[in-house]
Design a protein around this motif. Structure first.
Motif, PDB file in Angstrom:
ATOM      1  N   GLN A 174       7.714  15.732  -7.310  1.00 56.18           N
ATOM      2  CA  GLN A 174       8.536  15.427  -8.480  1.00 56.18           C
ATOM      3  C   GLN A 174       9.624  14.426  -8.100  1.00 56.18           C
ATOM      4  O   GLN A 174      10.212  14.492  -7.029  1.00 56.18           O
ATOM      5  CB  GLN A 174       9.176  16.721  -9.012  1.00 56.18           C
ATOM      6  CG  GLN A 174       8.167  17.760  -9.477  1.00 56.18           C
ATOM      7  CD  GLN A 174       7.352  17.294 -10.658  1.00 56.18           C
ATOM      8  OE1 GLN A 174       7.866  16.672 -11.587  1.00 56.18           O
ATOM      9  NE2 GLN A 174       6.056  17.582 -10.630  1.00 56.18           N
ATOM     10  N   GLY A 175       9.898  13.486  -9.000  1.00 54.06           N
ATOM     11  CA  GLY A 175      10.999  12.556  -8.806  1.00 54.06           C
ATOM     12  C   GLY A 175      10.647  11.279  -8.067  1.00 54.06           C
ATOM     13  O   GLY A 175      11.542  10.544  -7.651  1.00 54.06           O
ATOM     14  N   LEU A 176       9.356  10.975  -7.908  1.00 52.01           N
ATOM     15  CA  LEU A 176       8.962   9.738  -7.231  1.00 52.01           C
ATOM     16  C   LEU A 176       9.381   8.516  -8.035  1.00 52.01           C
ATOM     17  O   LEU A 176       9.233   8.480  -9.259  1.00 52.01           O
ATOM     18  CB  LEU A 176       7.446   9.707  -7.038  1.00 52.01           C
ATOM     19  CG  LEU A 176       6.856  10.468  -5.857  1.00 52.01           C
ATOM     20  CD1 LEU A 176       5.341  10.473  -5.973  1.00 52.01           C
ATOM     21  CD2 LEU A 176       7.265   9.818  -4.557  1.00 52.01           C
ATOM     22  N   LEU A 177       9.903   7.520  -7.351  1.00 55.48           N
ATOM     23  CA  LEU A 177      10.200   6.240  -7.973  1.00 55.48           C
ATOM     24  C   LEU A 177       9.206   5.208  -7.477  1.00 55.48           C
ATOM     25  O   LEU A 177       8.828   5.196  -6.307  1.00 55.48           O
ATOM     26  CB  LEU A 177      11.615   5.784  -7.620  1.00 55.48           C
ATOM     27  CG  LEU A 177      12.770   6.638  -8.139  1.00 55.48           C
ATOM     28  CD1 LEU A 177      14.097   6.048  -7.672  1.00 55.48           C
ATOM     29  CD2 LEU A 177      12.743   6.740  -9.657  1.00 55.48           C
ATOM     30  N   ILE A 178       8.765   4.325  -8.359  1.00 65.66           N
ATOM     31  CA  ILE A 178       7.876   3.229  -7.971  1.00 65.66           C
ATOM     32  C   ILE A 178       8.685   1.943  -8.021  1.00 65.66           C
ATOM     33  O   ILE A 178       9.117   1.514  -9.092  1.00 65.66           O
ATOM     34  CB  ILE A 178       6.661   3.144  -8.903  1.00 65.66           C
ATOM     35  CG1 ILE A 178       5.887   4.459  -8.868  1.00 65.66           C
ATOM     36  CG2 ILE A 178       5.757   1.979  -8.488  1.00 65.66           C
ATOM     37  CD1 ILE A 178       4.735   4.529  -9.832  1.00 65.66           C
ATOM     38  N   PRO A 179       8.944   1.324  -6.880  1.00 68.83           N
ATOM     39  CA  PRO A 179       9.769   0.116  -6.860  1.00 68.83           C
ATOM     40  C   PRO A 179       9.035  -1.077  -7.457  1.00 68.83           C
ATOM     41  O   PRO A 179       7.825  -1.026  -7.708  1.00 68.83           O
ATOM     42  CB  PRO A 179      10.041  -0.095  -5.365  1.00 68.83           C
ATOM     43  CG  PRO A 179       8.870   0.525  -4.690  1.00 68.83           C
ATOM     44  CD  PRO A 179       8.475   1.697  -5.537  1.00 68.83           C
ATOM     45  N   SER A 180       9.771  -2.144  -7.686  1.00 70.22           N
ATOM     46  CA  SER A 180       9.143  -3.361  -8.187  1.00 70.22           C
ATOM     47  C   SER A 180       8.422  -4.076  -7.057  1.00 70.22           C
ATOM     48  O   SER A 180       8.797  -3.987  -5.893  1.00 70.22           O
ATOM     49  CB  SER A 180      10.196  -4.295  -8.789  1.00 70.22           C
ATOM     50  OG  SER A 180      10.984  -4.865  -7.761  1.00 70.22           O
ATOM     51  N   ARG A 181       7.371  -4.800  -7.408  1.00 70.48           N
ATOM     52  CA  ARG A 181       6.650  -5.569  -6.402  1.00 70.48           C
ATOM     53  C   ARG A 181       7.549  -6.639  -5.793  1.00 70.48           C
ATOM     54  O   ARG A 181       7.447  -6.949  -4.604  1.00 70.48           O
ATOM     55  CB  ARG A 181       5.410  -6.211  -7.018  1.00 70.48           C
ATOM     56  CG  ARG A 181       4.646  -7.088  -6.036  1.00 70.48           C
ATOM     57  CD  ARG A 181       3.304  -7.524  -6.555  1.00 70.48           C
ATOM     58  NE  ARG A 181       2.388  -6.392  -6.587  1.00 70.48           N
ATOM     59  CZ  ARG A 181       1.059  -6.517  -6.676  1.00 70.48           C
ATOM     60  NH1 ARG A 181       0.522  -7.721  -6.750  1.00 70.48           N
ATOM     61  NH2 ARG A 181       0.288  -5.455  -6.710  1.00 70.48           N
ATOM     62  N   LEU A 197       0.831  -1.202   0.000  1.00 73.21           N
ATOM     63  CA  LEU A 197       0.000   0.000   0.000  1.00 73.21           C
ATOM     64  C   LEU A 197       0.866   1.253   0.000  1.00 73.21           C
ATOM     65  O   LEU A 197       0.640   2.188  -0.777  1.00 73.21           O
ATOM     66  CB  LEU A 197      -0.913  -0.017   1.224  1.00 73.21           C
ATOM     67  CG  LEU A 197      -1.979   1.081   1.314  1.00 73.21           C
ATOM     68  CD1 LEU A 197      -3.058   0.859   0.264  1.00 73.21           C
ATOM     69  CD2 LEU A 197      -2.596   1.100   2.711  1.00 73.21           C
ATOM     70  N   ALA A 198       1.886   1.280   0.873  1.00 73.68           N
ATOM     71  CA  ALA A 198       2.729   2.470   0.997  1.00 73.68           C
ATOM     72  C   ALA A 198       3.655   2.647  -0.196  1.00 73.68           C
ATOM     73  O   ALA A 198       3.779   3.755  -0.743  1.00 73.68           O
ATOM     74  CB  ALA A 198       3.542   2.387   2.295  1.00 73.68           C
ATOM     75  N   LEU A 199       4.329   1.569  -0.599  1.00 81.93           N
ATOM     76  CA  LEU A 199       5.416   1.687  -1.568  1.00 81.93           C
ATOM     77  C   LEU A 199       4.972   1.515  -3.023  1.00 81.93           C
ATOM     78  O   LEU A 199       5.690   1.930  -3.938  1.00 81.93           O
ATOM     79  CB  LEU A 199       6.499   0.663  -1.248  1.00 81.93           C
ATOM     80  CG  LEU A 199       7.306   0.980   0.010  1.00 81.93           C
ATOM     81  CD1 LEU A 199       8.071  -0.246   0.490  1.00 81.93           C
ATOM     82  CD2 LEU A 199       8.255   2.138  -0.239  1.00 81.93           C
ATOM     83  N   LEU A 200       3.809   0.931  -3.235  1.00 83.63           N
ATOM     84  CA  LEU A 200       3.324   0.749  -4.606  1.00 83.63           C
ATOM     85  C   LEU A 200       2.100   1.608  -4.881  1.00 83.63           C
ATOM     86  O   LEU A 200       2.106   2.467  -5.754  1.00 83.63           O
ATOM     87  CB  LEU A 200       3.016  -0.731  -4.861  1.00 83.63           C
ATOM     88  CG  LEU A 200       4.202  -1.693  -4.758  1.00 83.63           C
ATOM     89  CD1 LEU A 200       3.746  -3.129  -4.944  1.00 83.63           C
ATOM     90  CD2 LEU A 200       5.276  -1.346  -5.782  1.00 83.63           C
ATOM     91  N   ASP A 216      10.741  -6.418  -5.146  1.00 80.87           N
ATOM     92  CA  ASP A 216      11.561  -5.794  -4.103  1.00 80.87           C
ATOM     93  C   ASP A 216      10.743  -5.508  -2.847  1.00 80.87           C
ATOM     94  O   ASP A 216      11.218  -5.681  -1.720  1.00 80.87           O
ATOM     95  CB  ASP A 216      12.176  -4.495  -4.613  1.00 80.87           C
ATOM     96  CG  ASP A 216      13.359  -4.734  -5.541  1.00 80.87           C
ATOM     97  OD1 ASP A 216      13.817  -5.886  -5.637  1.00 80.87           O
ATOM     98  OD2 ASP A 216      13.822  -3.764  -6.172  1.00 80.87           O
ATOM     99  N   VAL A 217       9.503  -5.043  -3.019  1.00 82.65           N
ATOM    100  CA  VAL A 217       8.648  -4.748  -1.875  1.00 82.65           C
ATOM    101  C   VAL A 217       8.321  -6.022  -1.105  1.00 82.65           C
ATOM    102  O   VAL A 217       8.362  -6.058   0.130  1.00 82.65           O
ATOM    103  CB  VAL A 217       7.361  -4.030  -2.325  1.00 82.65           C
ATOM    104  CG1 VAL A 217       6.392  -3.859  -1.153  1.00 82.65           C
ATOM    105  CG2 VAL A 217       7.689  -2.673  -2.932  1.00 82.65           C
ATOM    106  N   ASP A 218       8.013  -7.091  -1.816  1.00 80.49           N
ATOM    107  CA  ASP A 218       7.678  -8.348  -1.142  1.00 80.49           C
ATOM    108  C   ASP A 218       8.889  -8.943  -0.431  1.00 80.49           C
ATOM    109  O   ASP A 218       8.760  -9.535   0.648  1.00 80.49           O
ATOM    110  CB  ASP A 218       7.111  -9.351  -2.151  1.00 80.49           C
ATOM    111  CG  ASP A 218       5.707  -8.982  -2.616  1.00 80.49           C
ATOM    112  OD1 ASP A 218       5.088  -8.106  -1.964  1.00 80.49           O
ATOM    113  OD2 ASP A 218       5.230  -9.551  -3.606  1.00 80.49           O
ATOM    114  N   ARG A 219      10.062  -8.761  -1.030  1.00 82.75           N
ATOM    115  CA  ARG A 219      11.279  -9.226  -0.359  1.00 82.75           C
ATOM    116  C   ARG A 219      11.508  -8.435   0.934  1.00 82.75           C
ATOM    117  O   ARG A 219      11.915  -8.990   1.953  1.00 82.75           O
ATOM    118  CB  ARG A 219      12.471  -9.079  -1.297  1.00 82.75           C
ATOM    119  CG  ARG A 219      13.774  -9.700  -0.742  1.00 82.75           C
ATOM    120  CD  ARG A 219      14.947  -9.497  -1.687  1.00 82.75           C
ATOM    121  NE  ARG A 219      14.720 -10.175  -2.947  1.00 82.75           N
ATOM    122  CZ  ARG A 219      14.525  -9.565  -4.115  1.00 82.75           C
ATOM    123  NH1 ARG A 219      14.516  -8.241  -4.172  1.00 82.75           N
ATOM    124  NH2 ARG A 219      14.333 -10.258  -5.212  1.00 82.75           N
TER     125      ARG A 219
END
Length: 454
Positions: free
Chosen positions: A106-113, A90-93, A115-118
């Motif tokens: 400006q400049g937000l990155l969306i990490p991979s799922r 919820l927070a990171l994706l 990486d978040v699950d790890r």
């Protein structure tokens, strides 16, 4: 973490930088929500030689929640895994994607799922392997380091989540962590919360004035404690807007950066919160002012801050016209019965009692499903004094009554008195991770009715 709880995906090549390799230090930004944490993060990133992770990870506070009142329950591990995975996704994706679409930051990155699950796996494993809440939090910090190193281009990283403040006492003596604590005047914060609640799908918990007040009070208590420790850099929003060097220079000194550089930029605009109270109607103005009074004074927002006009506006206010009791924090609505609330190990309420009301009562119920042999509750007033106690036999409805003559009022008007009442549990129940709002926190009981007058 079991694979059944995870959905794997490939990393997003455009987001993953993988250049920092190793995080050597972190700056945690925490404090009152809508109190300037995002602005502080941007300042730190622009002027302190630090990589700012734009957005909120919620990692540290999630790890703290798993240790609420003790070690997480092995019998609930599957629920805990699902809770942590859901919270971090919820927070990171989801929140990152929503904010990126709005282009607020400006400049937000969306990490991979993946990486978040790890990261979620590492947080859960660390919580169950830890011997204390501190060691659980340190494990979460290491997991966060590994996660952020995939995206950062500098070895020192700043991460801001307002809830970081709840872990300050456990982590403030770690030499690799630097703390920035942000706060803001309550009327401006609450006005911002209510405005955000109508536009932000992740801010529905700010829908009422009472919930905003509860949030402000809950965070302000922790902010004040952190500032008293002298182990955090204080960042008052309005003051930093006027002079960013109030934040930039002390942090540069802590990090061993070039202090002569100071602040040079133009994205910080001057802010004046002193008139934010003018947008509140008379009763709301009185309520915010009365409930936040102790915190305001300690944070520097006393009557001198507002000037004499606010006093003049409220001089003839007689108070609310009828009795009311409003939950501020720690009482969660039940999905099955809106009239029933789960209450955690601590819950706070605002109660206005008109003249002639001498006592209040509430009915409580401790179900056998909490696996407690017995339970009790203690009620305290705004000064922390005990004003009521009751044993809660299991599966039996129990009435807790408070004589208001025993309680110190937070405010007095011609029509009555305002009281701040806090309930505390005598014993911790087993974790009930499936209860909305509690995560792995121990649950006290049901509150079958809110406070009623006598």
């Amino acid at each position: 973490m079991t694979s059944a709880n995870l959905t794997r995906s490939e990393p997003a090549p455009s987001a993953r930088r993988n250049v920092a390799k190793r995080v050597t230090a972190k700056v945690f930004v925490g404090g009152i929500p809508r109190g300037g944490t995002t602005m502080m993060l941007r300042l730190i990133g622009d002027h302190c030689g630090v990589y700012p992770w734009l957005g909120e990870s919620s990692v540290v506070d999630t790890a703290r929640l798993l240790w609420t009142n003790g070690r997480p329950n092995p019998a609930c591990r599957e629920q805990v895994e699902a809770f942590v995975t859901h919270t971090l996704r919820l927070a990171l994706l989801e929140m990152q994607a929503w904010n990126a679409a709005r282009e607020d930051i400006q400049g937000l990155l969306i990490p991979s799922r993946e990486d978040v699950d790890r990261l979620a796996c590492a947080v859960v494993d660390g919580a169950y392997e830890a011997a204390s809440v501190r060691s659980s939090l340190l494990a979460a910090c290491r997991a966060l380091d590994e996660f952020l190193a995939n995206y950062a281009d500098l070895p020192v990283i700043a991460e801001k989540t307002p809830t970081n403040i709840f872990s300050f006492t456990h982590l403030c003596d770690d030499p690799s962590l630097h703390w920035v604590v942000s706060h803001r005047e309550p009327f401006a914060v609450i006005a911002s919360m209510r405005k955000r609640a109508g536009a932000d799908p992740f801010a529905d918990h700010w829908a009422t004035l009472e919930s905003c007040l509860g949030q402000y009070q809950r965070y302000a208590i922790r902010v004040i404690a952190a500032l008293r420790s002298k182990r955090a850099i204080e960042a008052p929003y309005e003051a930093v807007c006027r002079d960013p060097d109030l934040l930039v220079r002390p942090l540069q000194e802590q990090l061993g950066r070039d202090e002569t550089a100071g602040y040079s930029g133009n994205f910080v605009s001057a802010a004046s919160d002193r008139d934010a109270w003018r947008s509140f109607d008379l009763q709301d103005l009185w309520l915010v002012r009365s409930i936040t009074a102790p915190a305001r004074r300690l944070l520097g927002y006393d009557s001198d801050y507002y000037g004499s006009e606010q006093d003049a506006v409220l001089e003839d206010y007689e108070g609310p016209e009828a009795f009311f009791a409003a939950p501020l924090d720690g009482a969660f609505e039940s999905d099955t019965n809106p009239a029933t609330r789960w209450i955690g190990d601590e819950a706070r309420f605002a109660v206005f009692a008109p003249e002639g009301v001498h006592a209040i009562s509430a009915r409580l119920f401790c179900p056998s499903s909490l696996d407690l042999a017995e339970q009790s509750v203690t009620a305290r007033d705004g000064l922390g004094r005990t004003v009521g106690q009751a044993a809660l036999p299991i599966d039996k409805l129990t009435t807790l009554t408070i004589k208001l003559s025993d309680a110190a009022p937070a405010a007095v008007t011609k029509r009555g008195r305002l009281y701040l009442i806090r309930l505390n549990a005598g014993r911790a129940a087993l974790p009930v991770a499936s209860v909305l709002g509690n995560g792995d926190a121990r649950v006290l009981a049901y509150m079958k009715t809110l406070w009623a007058p006598h």
